[in-house]
Design a protein around this motif. Structure first.
Motif, mmCIF file in Angstrom:
data_model
loop_
_atom_site.group_PDB
_atom_site.id
_atom_site.type_symbol
_atom_site.label_atom_id
_atom_site.label_comp_id
_atom_site.label_asym_id
_atom_site.label_seq_id
_atom_site.Cartn_x
_atom_site.Cartn_y
_atom_site.Cartn_z
ATOM 1 N N VAL A 198 0.638 -1.291 0.031
ATOM 2 C CA VAL A 198 0.128 0.015 -0.061
ATOM 3 C C VAL A 198 0.970 1.249 -0.098
ATOM 4 N N PRO A 199 0.606 2.234 -0.871
ATOM 5 C CA PRO A 199 1.470 3.483 -0.746
ATOM 6 C C PRO A 199 1.612 3.977 0.551
ATOM 7 N N LYS A 200 2.930 4.405 0.907
ATOM 8 C CA LYS A 200 3.139 4.861 2.371
ATOM 9 C C LYS A 200 2.205 5.849 2.878
ATOM 10 N N MET A 201 2.085 6.887 1.927
ATOM 11 C CA MET A 201 0.868 8.015 2.287
ATOM 12 C C MET A 201 -0.567 7.503 2.413
ATOM 13 N N ALA A 202 -0.965 6.415 2.155
ATOM 14 C CA ALA A 202 -2.360 5.844 2.305
ATOM 15 C C ALA A 202 -2.294 4.890 3.493
ATOM 16 N N GLU A 203 -1.202 4.440 4.079
ATOM 17 C CA GLU A 203 -0.998 3.413 4.734
ATOM 18 C C GLU A 203 -2.075 3.806 6.165
ATOM 19 N N HIS A 204 -1.766 4.806 6.818
ATOM 20 C CA HIS A 204 -2.583 5.174 8.035
ATOM 21 C C HIS A 204 -4.125 5.149 7.554
ATOM 22 N N LEU A 205 -4.488 6.071 6.603
ATOM 23 C CA LEU A 205 -5.885 5.812 6.290
ATOM 24 C C LEU A 205 -6.316 4.592 6.078
ATOM 25 N N ALA A 206 -5.650 3.688 5.261
ATOM 26 C CA ALA A 206 -6.160 2.124 5.226
ATOM 27 C C ALA A 206 -6.241 1.512 6.139
ATOM 28 N N LYS A 207 -5.185 2.065 7.267
ATOM 29 C CA LYS A 207 -5.207 0.810 8.215
ATOM 30 C C LYS A 207 -6.465 1.476 9.548
ATOM 31 N N ALA A 208 -6.702 2.789 9.527
ATOM 32 C CA ALA A 208 -7.805 3.253 10.320
ATOM 33 C C ALA A 208 -9.211 2.811 9.747
ATOM 34 N N GLN A 209 -9.303 2.652 8.428
ATOM 35 C CA GLN A 209 -10.508 2.218 7.681
ATOM 36 C C GLN A 209 -10.821 0.653 8.057
ATOM 37 N N LEU A 210 -9.796 -0.013 7.842
ATOM 38 C CA LEU A 210 -9.735 -1.622 8.116
ATOM 39 C C LEU A 210 -10.165 -1.673 9.630
ATOM 40 N N GLY A 211 -9.299 -0.937 10.521
ATOM 41 C CA GLY A 211 -9.867 -1.052 12.111
ATOM 42 C C GLY A 211 -11.230 -0.850 12.276
ATOM 43 N N LYS A 212 -11.936 -0.205 11.492
ATOM 44 C CA LYS A 212 -13.211 0.036 11.733
ATOM 45 C C LYS A 212 -14.073 -1.066 11.008
ATOM 46 N N ASN A 213 -13.745 -1.314 9.593
ATOM 47 C CA ASN A 213 -14.700 -2.223 9.087
ATOM 48 C C ASN A 213 -14.552 -3.517 9.519
ATOM 49 N N VAL A 214 -13.293 -4.126 9.786
ATOM 50 C CA VAL A 214 -13.145 -5.578 10.271
ATOM 51 C C VAL A 214 -14.242 -5.925 11.285
ATOM 52 N N PRO A 215 -14.271 -5.353 12.379
ATOM 53 C CA PRO A 215 -15.267 -5.605 13.217
ATOM 54 C C PRO A 215 -16.746 -5.737 12.897
ATOM 55 N N LYS A 216 -17.009 -4.432 12.125
ATOM 56 C CA LYS A 216 -18.219 -4.734 11.488
ATOM 57 C C LYS A 216 -18.710 -5.812 10.620
ATOM 58 N N MET A 217 -17.674 -6.292 9.951
ATOM 59 C CA MET A 217 -17.627 -7.233 8.809
ATOM 60 C C MET A 217 -18.237 -8.513 9.723
ATOM 61 N N PHE A 218 -17.415 -8.802 10.797
ATOM 62 C CA PHE A 218 -17.707 -10.081 11.614
ATOM 63 C C PHE A 218 -18.984 -9.937 12.356
ATOM 64 N N ALA A 219 -19.386 -8.681 12.603
ATOM 65 C CA ALA A 219 -20.716 -8.492 13.326
ATOM 66 C C ALA A 219 -21.778 -8.818 12.199
ATOM 67 N N ALA A 220 -21.678 -8.483 11.022
ATOM 68 C CA ALA A 220 -22.584 -8.581 10.001
ATOM 69 C C ALA A 220 -22.445 -10.403 9.621
ATOM 70 N N LEU A 221 -21.473 -10.902 9.825
ATOM 71 C CA LEU A 221 -21.416 -12.466 9.566
ATOM 72 C C LEU A 221 -22.157 -12.996 10.729
ATOM 73 N N GLY A 222 -22.188 -12.630 11.764
ATOM 74 C CA GLY A 222 -22.805 -13.218 13.059
ATOM 75 C C GLY A 222 -24.533 -12.931 12.631
ATOM 76 N N THR A 223 -24.802 -11.744 12.123
ATOM 77 C CA THR A 223 -26.220 -11.711 11.593
ATOM 78 C C THR A 223 -26.585 -12.813 10.468
ATOM 79 N N VAL A 224 -25.655 -12.925 9.699
ATOM 80 C CA VAL A 224 -26.049 -13.968 8.673
ATOM 81 C C VAL A 224 -26.155 -15.253 9.070
ATOM 82 N N LEU A 225 -25.085 -15.646 10.359
ATOM 83 C CA LEU A 225 -25.204 -16.932 10.952
ATOM 84 C C LEU A 225 -26.398 -17.204 11.706
ATOM 85 N N ALA A 226 -26.859 -16.058 12.369
ATOM 86 C CA ALA A 226 -28.239 -16.228 13.026
ATOM 87 C C ALA A 226 -29.527 -16.441 12.119
ATOM 88 N N GLY A 227 -29.400 -16.113 10.797
ATOM 89 C CA GLY A 227 -30.301 -16.391 10.000
ATOM 90 C C GLY A 227 -31.652 -15.480 9.899
#
Length: 141
Positions: free
Chosen positions: A112-141
């Protein structure tokens, strides 16, 4: 290099969670940036290819990920091929825990370009927990 890890417990059995993780056509239901995905090989096994179309920062990207590790019901590791920029490695490990299970996820992005690393990491840090919460909703059916 960006590395993100996440660990989450689900009340469902390990096999059910692993099945959802390896249902590539179902990824858009719990990974908001995935537009479409599917197994581009005849069978899910080491060396198989998973094709993903994602919308990242408003841009459509297509990526082929190779299964570098596969243990049915337990582990899946997907990686981009040599020379891909950025290189991606996704690791999913599902461990039984009582009646439910724990899913351990690791993501590594390199190139990832060095200038974009901080932004990408921050965005992923927010999105990854949401992603697995959404998986929990899918699993609950």
């Amino acid at each position: 290099m960006i590395e993100i890890g996440h660990r989450v417990a689900y009340p469902q059995a390990r096999e059910a969670v692993f099945s959802a993780v390896t249902d590539f056509g179902g990824l858009p239901a719990w990974q908001a940036d995935v537009v479409e995905a599917g197994l581009a090989s005849p069978a899910l096994e080491r060396g198989a290819v998973v094709h993903q179309v994602r919308k990242v920062l408003g841009k459509r990207t297509e990526t082929d990920l190779v299964v570098s590790e596969f243990v049915p019901g337990e582990a899946l590791v997907l990686e981009t091929g040599d020379g891909s920029k950025p290189s991606v490695r996704q690791s999913y490990r599902v461990v039984a825990d009582g009646a439910g299970c724990v899913l351990e996820f690791q993501l590594r992005l390199d190139g990832v370009p060095k200038m974009a690393e901080h932004l990408a990491k921050a965005q992923l840090g927010k999105n990854v927990p949401k992603m697995f919460a959404a998986l929990g909703t899918v699993l609950a059916g």
